[in-house]
Design a protein around this motif. Structure first.
Motif, PDB file in Angstrom:
ATOM      1  N   PRO A 204      -2.695 -11.359  -1.891  1.00 29.13           N
ATOM      2  CA  PRO A 204      -4.070 -11.494  -1.367  1.00 29.13           C
ATOM      3  C   PRO A 204      -5.161 -11.462  -2.428  1.00 29.13           C
ATOM      4  N   THR A 205      -4.889 -10.902  -3.595  1.00 25.02           N
ATOM      5  CA  THR A 205      -5.931 -10.815  -4.624  1.00 25.02           C
ATOM      6  C   THR A 205      -6.317 -12.188  -5.162  1.00 25.02           C
ATOM      7  N   GLU A 206      -5.553 -13.184  -4.819  1.00 23.79           N
ATOM      8  CA  GLU A 206      -5.833 -14.523  -5.320  1.00 23.79           C
ATOM      9  C   GLU A 206      -6.847 -15.221  -4.405  1.00 23.79           C
ATOM     10  N   LEU A 207      -6.513 -16.287  -3.786  1.00 30.90           N
ATOM     11  CA  LEU A 207      -7.471 -17.095  -3.031  1.00 30.90           C
ATOM     12  C   LEU A 207      -8.073 -16.369  -1.832  1.00 30.90           C
ATOM     13  N   LEU A 208      -7.288 -15.560  -1.133  1.00 31.99           N
ATOM     14  CA  LEU A 208      -7.793 -14.920   0.086  1.00 31.99           C
ATOM     15  C   LEU A 208      -8.980 -14.015  -0.204  1.00 31.99           C
ATOM     16  N   PHE A 209      -8.885 -13.175  -1.221  1.00 31.94           N
ATOM     17  CA  PHE A 209     -10.001 -12.295  -1.554  1.00 31.94           C
ATOM     18  C   PHE A 209     -11.253 -13.111  -1.870  1.00 31.94           C
ATOM     19  N   GLU A 210     -11.074 -14.176  -2.597  1.00 33.75           N
ATOM     20  CA  GLU A 210     -12.213 -15.018  -2.983  1.00 33.75           C
ATOM     21  C   GLU A 210     -12.912 -15.592  -1.754  1.00 33.75           C
ATOM     22  N   GLN A 211     -12.121 -16.122  -0.820  1.00 32.87           N
ATOM     23  CA  GLN A 211     -12.695 -16.742   0.368  1.00 32.87           C
ATOM     24  C   GLN A 211     -13.284 -15.696   1.327  1.00 32.87           C
ATOM     25  N   ALA A 212     -12.624 -14.559   1.439  1.00 27.07           N
ATOM     26  CA  ALA A 212     -13.137 -13.500   2.312  1.00 27.07           C
ATOM     27  C   ALA A 212     -14.493 -13.001   1.815  1.00 27.07           C
ATOM     28  N   LYS A 213     -14.622 -12.836   0.520  1.00 28.67           N
ATOM     29  CA  LYS A 213     -15.891 -12.384  -0.047  1.00 28.67           C
ATOM     30  C   LYS A 213     -16.977 -13.432   0.181  1.00 28.67           C
ATOM     31  N   LYS A 214     -16.624 -14.688   0.024  1.00 27.60           N
ATOM     32  CA  LYS A 214     -17.573 -15.784   0.204  1.00 27.60           C
ATOM     33  C   LYS A 214     -18.107 -15.819   1.632  1.00 27.60           C
ATOM     34  N   LYS A 215     -17.252 -15.507   2.608  1.00 28.42           N
ATOM     35  CA  LYS A 215     -17.624 -15.580   4.017  1.00 28.42           C
ATOM     36  C   LYS A 215     -17.979 -14.228   4.615  1.00 28.42           C
ATOM     37  N   ASN A 216     -18.030 -13.194   3.774  1.00 26.67           N
ATOM     38  CA  ASN A 216     -18.377 -11.839   4.213  1.00 26.67           C
ATOM     39  C   ASN A 216     -17.432 -11.343   5.311  1.00 26.67           C
ATOM     40  N   ILE A 217     -16.138 -11.497   5.055  1.00 29.84           N
ATOM     41  CA  ILE A 217     -15.106 -11.051   5.983  1.00 29.84           C
ATOM     42  C   ILE A 217     -14.629  -9.660   5.569  1.00 29.84           C
ATOM     43  N   GLY A 218     -14.625  -8.719   6.509  1.00 26.50           N
ATOM     44  CA  GLY A 218     -14.080  -7.399   6.225  1.00 26.50           C
ATOM     45  C   GLY A 218     -12.569  -7.452   6.132  1.00 26.50           C
ATOM     46  N   LEU A 219     -12.007  -6.771   5.163  1.00 25.17           N
ATOM     47  CA  LEU A 219     -10.556  -6.757   4.973  1.00 25.17           C
ATOM     48  C   LEU A 219     -10.015  -5.353   5.225  1.00 25.17           C
ATOM     49  N   ILE A 220      -9.078  -5.272   6.146  1.00 27.51           N
ATOM     50  CA  ILE A 220      -8.440  -4.013   6.518  1.00 27.51           C
ATOM     51  C   ILE A 220      -7.008  -4.044   5.992  1.00 27.51           C
ATOM     52  N   ALA A 221      -6.686  -3.146   5.080  1.00 30.09           N
ATOM     53  CA  ALA A 221      -5.363  -3.128   4.458  1.00 30.09           C
ATOM     54  C   ALA A 221      -4.411  -2.254   5.272  1.00 30.09           C
ATOM     55  N   ARG A 222      -3.363  -2.879   5.794  1.00 28.40           N
ATOM     56  CA  ARG A 222      -2.360  -2.120   6.532  1.00 28.40           C
ATOM     57  C   ARG A 222      -1.065  -2.044   5.728  1.00 28.40           C
ATOM     58  N   VAL A 223      -0.151  -1.192   6.175  1.00 30.61           N
ATOM     59  CA  VAL A 223       1.133  -0.947   5.500  1.00 30.61           C
ATOM     60  C   VAL A 223       0.899  -0.596   4.023  1.00 30.61           C
ATOM     61  N   PRO A 224      -0.054   0.293   3.731  1.00 38.50           N
ATOM     62  CA  PRO A 224      -0.409   0.575   2.336  1.00 38.50           C
ATOM     63  C   PRO A 224       0.704   1.244   1.536  1.00 38.50           C
ATOM     64  N   LEU A 225       1.612   1.923   2.241  1.00 36.45           N
ATOM     65  CA  LEU A 225       2.698   2.627   1.542  1.00 36.45           C
ATOM     66  C   LEU A 225       4.035   1.922   1.728  1.00 36.45           C
ATOM     67  N   ALA A 226       3.985   0.656   2.142  1.00 33.42           N
ATOM     68  CA  ALA A 226       5.205  -0.148   2.296  1.00 33.42           C
ATOM     69  C   ALA A 226       6.237   0.573   3.161  1.00 33.42           C
ATOM     70  N   SER A 227       5.790   0.973   4.352  1.00 32.30           N
ATOM     71  CA  SER A 227       6.661   1.672   5.322  1.00 32.30           C
ATOM     72  C   SER A 227       7.263   2.950   4.742  1.00 32.30           C
ATOM     73  N   GLY A 228       6.531   3.571   3.832  1.00 34.52           N
ATOM     74  CA  GLY A 228       6.981   4.837   3.254  1.00 34.52           C
ATOM     75  C   GLY A 228       7.663   4.713   1.910  1.00 34.52           C
ATOM     76  N   LEU A 229       8.035   3.500   1.523  1.00 31.84           N
ATOM     77  CA  LEU A 229       8.678   3.326   0.217  1.00 31.84           C
ATOM     78  C   LEU A 229       7.815   3.895  -0.907  1.00 31.84           C
ATOM     79  N   LEU A 230       6.510   3.655  -0.817  1.00 30.58           N
ATOM     80  CA  LEU A 230       5.613   4.068  -1.894  1.00 30.58           C
ATOM     81  C   LEU A 230       5.226   5.544  -1.828  1.00 30.58           C
ATOM     82  N   THR A 231       5.862   6.293  -0.931  1.00 32.52           N
ATOM     83  CA  THR A 231       5.719   7.753  -1.020  1.00 32.52           C
ATOM     84  C   THR A 231       6.590   8.312  -2.125  1.00 32.52           C
ATOM     85  N   GLY A 232       7.627   7.548  -2.507  1.00 30.23           N
ATOM     86  CA  GLY A 232       8.552   8.016  -3.540  1.00 30.23           C
ATOM     87  C   GLY A 232       9.556   9.032  -3.049  1.00 30.23           C
ATOM     88  N   LYS A 233       9.626   9.202  -1.731  1.00 35.21           N
ATOM     89  CA  LYS A 233      10.497  10.244  -1.166  1.00 35.21           C
ATOM     90  C   LYS A 233      11.857   9.725  -0.714  1.00 35.21           C
TER      91      LYS A 233
END
Length: 327
Positions: free
Chosen positions: A183-212
């Protein structure tokens, strides 16, 4: 708590908000309203003012819990819910104006609210995003005072780019985390241009990124991390962000080596919120302590460019080839 503007909704929301897929208990458990009430109250006590739910979470029980707490509290709490995933089969032909209107009415009834701050199409089939009559419905619902804003939750970057072609779409909800960086590529650019709010879900990759987790970790039979690893029930990208579990573990181990003094969940949340295009991140919680742990991110120092480069290198080395072009 820091607050950000959710695109052209102009809602000022907590940058760490709350997703409620598992608020009534762990994935696969029977919905526990007492637990949900405790978690929701703890979130609001901590300054969270944006709660994301869906009519399919707990078969409507999550919406009921959210509505009950929002009406009981004095603070202004913004509620986002979603519609469409109840359709069976979940295909383009099932999406009708009448069906979606009924879902919105049911959500209002579940939550006992007069209006919904943000209603979101819930990962609709791609073809739905080419049907103007679907989007026109939400203009009528807004005129009727039943909704304030429309958003779309998407699986793929291309779906997000298509959705924001409709002027009444104010926000996108998407999977965005250390293991899903496209998403950091074209989507972020277009969302900013159109003033679209971005809601990030699954931030911990279903728990993988807890490291547990380890190779020996097991999950309940009704937990999507058991039954949906290959997309058996819904989009594979919703489970571990679409990554092979063992490859994910290898990447996590490398993150631990590179960031020995950083609590991994806080690193994951901090990385997401380093991007100004993101309005908020919505980690789930099955206990109040998880909320309090997530909020420690607010006191974590900003990431250096060297640290960001290290995260990008791990993504490029372990993850990118398997996920980047798929979503």
């Amino acid at each position: 708590m820091n607050y950000r503007i959710l695109g052209k909704t102009n809602l000022k929301i907590s940058e760490i908000s709350l997703g409620t897929w598992q608020v009534g208990g762990k994935w696969g458990d029977t919905f526990d309203h007492n637990n949900a009430d405790t978690i929701l109250n703890a979130a609001i006590d901590a300054g969270i003012n944006f709660i994301d739910t869906a009519d399919v979470y707990g078969d409507g029980e999550s919406e009921k819990a959210v509505g009950r707490i929002v009406k009981a509290r004095k603070e202004e709490i913004y509620v986002a819910t979603k519609c469409g995933r109840q359709l069976n089969p979940h295909i383009n032909q099932s999406y009708t104006v009448k069906a979606l209107r009924n879902f919105v009415e049911s959500s209002l009834k579940n939550m006992n609210l007069e209006k919904i701050d943000l209603i979101q199409l819930h990962c609709p089939p791609t073809e739905v995003l080419y049907r103007p009559e679907i989007f026109e419905l939400f203009d009528r619902l807004k005129d009727e005072g039943k909704i304030l804003n429309l958003g779309v939750s998407v699986e793929k970057i291309e779906e997000g780019l298509k959705a924001i072609e409709f002027d009444n779409v104010c926000s996108l909800q998407l999977i965005f985390n250390i293991f899903r960086q496209r998403p950091t590529e074209l989507l972020f650019e277009q969302a900013k241009k159109k003033n679209i709010g971005l809601i990030a879900r699954v931030p911990l990759a279903s728990g993988l990124l807890t490291g547990k987790f380890t190779k020996e970790t097991t999950f309940g039979k009704d937990d999507h991390r058991t039954f949906n690893r290959n997309g058996e029930a819904f989009d594979k990208g919703e489970t571990f962000s679409g990554i092979d579990y063992n490859k994910g573990l290898d990447a996590v181990e490398e993150l631990k080596k590179q960031f020995p003094d950083y609590d991994l969940p806080l690193l994951a949340l901090k990385w997401i919120l380093e991007f100004e295009e993101i309005s908020c991140v919505i980690p789930g919680a099955s206990s109040p302590q998880q909320i309090l742990n997530n909020l420690k991110m607010e006191d974590a120092p900003a990431l250096t460019q060297q640290q960001k480069d290290a995260i990008k290198h791990i993504y490029d080395t372990y993850i990118k080839a398997d996920v980047h072009q798929l979503w």
